[in-house]
Write an enzyme that holds these catalytic residues in place. Sequence first.
Site: not given
Ligand code: IVH
Length: 669
Positions: A112, A116, A411, A426, A431
Site C-alpha cells: 500500500e 502522509d 550562564c 554546561c 543554569c
Molecule cells: S497501517 C498496525 N497502512 O502510518 C499498522 N498505516 O507508522 C497500522 N499510514 O499511524 C497502520 N498509510 O497513520 C497503515 N496504508 C497504510 C498507511 C498507514 C499511512 C500511517 C498511519 C500510521 C502510520 C504508521
Amino acid sequence: MDVKTQIDLLRRKIEDHNYHYYVLNDPIISDSEYDLLLRDLEHLESENPDLITPESPSQRIGAAPVTEFGTITHTLPMLSLANAMTSDELIAFDGRVHKGLENNADPDYIAEPKLDGLGVELIYRSGIFTAGSTRGDGTTGENITHNLRTIRSIPLKLRDKEIRIPDILEVRGEVYMDKLGFQKLNEERESRNESVFANPRNAAAGSLRQLDTSVTAARPLGIFCYEAGLIEGITFETHTEFLSALKSWGLPVNPLIKAVIGADQIVAYHQLMEAQRDELSYEIDGTVFKLNRIEDRIRLGERSRSPRWAIAGKFKAKQATSIVTDIEVQVGRTGALTPVARLEPVPVSGVIVTNATLHNQDEIDRKDIRIGDMVLIERAGDVIPKIVKVILEKRPVKTIPYRLPDSCPVCGHAVFRPEGEAVARCQNLSCPAQIKGRIEHFVSKGAMNIDGLGTKLTSQLVESGLIDTVDKIFQLTLDDIAGLDRMAEKSATNIMEAINNSKTAMFSRFVFALGIRNVGEHISRVLEQHYKDDLNRFINASREELEALEEIGPIAADAIIRFWQDESNRSIVNACLKNGVIISSAASIEKSGLLAGKSFVFTGSLQQLTRKKASEMVVRLGARASSSVSKNTDYLVAGTGAGSKKQRAEELQITILSEDDFLKLVEGG
Ligand code: IVH
C-alpha cells in the site's frame, strides 16, 4: 409518493452517487446534478424537520461550535509501523517474516502507499457512523467525530448491498488534503494575510482541530481506509477480503493497493511508488507492506508499539542546497549544548527550511561545516532538516573551522565534555536554561500536565526566585502566583487548581517528568508496569534489576542509576512527595471502581486518618484528591473544625461526608 419515501429515495440516490464518486472513482452524474439532489433533500427536510436523521447526507455540518475536544480511548491500541530505510531493510523484513512463519512458501503481502496525512479511527455501530478520533498516543486520541462527519468521502451510513454490515466496525485510515486543495487553501490564506500551512499534512491536521465544524467542512479533506480495529459480527481470513468489504460498505480504499509476493516484488512496488510519487494528487511518504493472511499476522504477533507482520518502506528524503549564515548554540534542559545552523531560507519538499541541527562538535568536525559554506540539506519526513555535506567547491575563501564555545552561552559557566561522550554540557545545575527547561518539561502535557504553567510563567517564576527545582511548584501559594506581573486573580486560581490536580500523578508520568536521560514516555510506562506505584523500589533498583526488564538496555539503566546516585535528585523527589504528590499506577487503580473519576476534597482535621493517607486511598480507587472546592468536586470530606471549604461545598450543593461516611464509602464501596 409520500414525503418520507421521497426523502428516503433521495438519500439513497445521494449515497449511491457518493459510492460511485469516492469508492469507485467513477461518478455517473455531474457535480451540479449532485448538488441539485442535495438541495432537493435539504428543501424537503427543512419542510419536514421531524424526518431529519443524523445520518442523512444533509447533516454533515454540526450546529454550534464546540469549546474543546473530548478524548476517546481506542478499544484496540493504534500501533505504528517499524521503518525500513533501504531496499535491504525491506528484504530483511521479508526474511524475518519467512523465518517467523517457519514456512518455505513465499507469504502473500498487500502493498500500500503510505499516506502522509493524519491517522484516524472511525467507529460504526450497526452501520451508522457514531464516533471518530485521532490516533493520539496510540491508546487515547481526541474525539473529532464532528469534524470527521464533514468529510464527504466518509459515509455517515454504510452501504448494505453485497456484504453484511458488522454490529461494530472500527476502521483506521488516513485523512489527507490533496496537493491542489492545499495549494488553493494557502493561496486564499495568503490573499487574506493569514499564515500559510507548511505542508498538506499540517493543513489536514489543522483542519481537523477546528472547534467550528463549518471551517473543517470548507477544507478539501479526503480519507483512505487501510486497517481494522475491533470488528464484531464478521471475520476475515485475509486483508484483501477486508479491503473489499470496506469498499462494498462505501469506505474509500486506495486504488494503488496491490498484492505482492517475494522480496523482489516488494522492492519493485516500493521503487514504482517512489517514481510515481510526484504525479499523485496527494502526498505519500513511503510504502507499507502487510501480511495478507490474518492467521499469519496472529502467528507473528506484535512488538510493544508495532506489529511484526508489517513494515513501512520510507522514501529517500528530499534534498536542496543552501548557505550556512551562522551557527548558534542552544542549551537544553539537560545542559547539552546543541549547535544549530542558520540557513538561507530554501524550500525542501514543500517546506521552507531555515535551520538545521548540527548535533555536536564531532558531527561538525566530521563534515567540516563552517559559517559561509554552501551545504546540501535533507528533510526526512517531519524530522528536523539535516546537513548531508558541505559543497567544498563552493567554499568561500577565508572560512575557519567552527568550534563550540568553552563557556555556556546562557550562564557563562564552564562547559564540560565527558570522556567518550559526544555532547558537551554546561555543568551549572542552576543554569537558567536548564532550570527553565527542566520545569517546562516537568509540567508539559505528557508529563505532569499542569495546564497554564507555560513557558512565560515558568520564566517569571524562575526569575523571581520562587522556584529553582520542580518540587517548589507544589509549595506555591495563590499569593505567590497572583503576585506576579500581569497575573489575573482568576488565572492564578486556575493554575493553583491545575497544580493541585497534578498532585495525584501516575508513576509513568512522574518518572517521565523527572527528565532522566534516556527515559522517555515509553520506557517510563515499562517501568510503571514493573514497579507499579512503588517509587522507592525504583529509586533503589540495582543495575542488574533494571537491565533484566524487557526493553531497558544498559544505557537507560546506567542513566537511571546515575540519576539516583545524585543526592539532589533524591531530595527533589522526596520534597515532591512531602508536598503532596501521590504516585499511583494503572494497575493499582481499580478502573471500574465506584469512585473512578470522582474528585474529593478533605478539610478540617481527621481523627482516624492523616490527610495524606486519605488522599492515597481515593487515588487507589481511581479518584482524585484536590485541595480546593469547585463545581467539579464530587465529595467534600469534612473533619472537625471544617470552615470555609465546607460552606462553599454547601453553596455548590456538593455531597458532604463525615470521616465515618468516608471510611464506609471507600471500604464498603
Ligand atoms: S497501517 C498496525 N497502512 O502510518 C499498522 N498505516 O507508522 C497500522 N499510514 O499511524 C497502520 N498509510 O497513520 C497503515 N496504508 C497504510 C498507511 C498507514 C499511512 C500511517 C498511519 C500510521 C502510520 C504508521
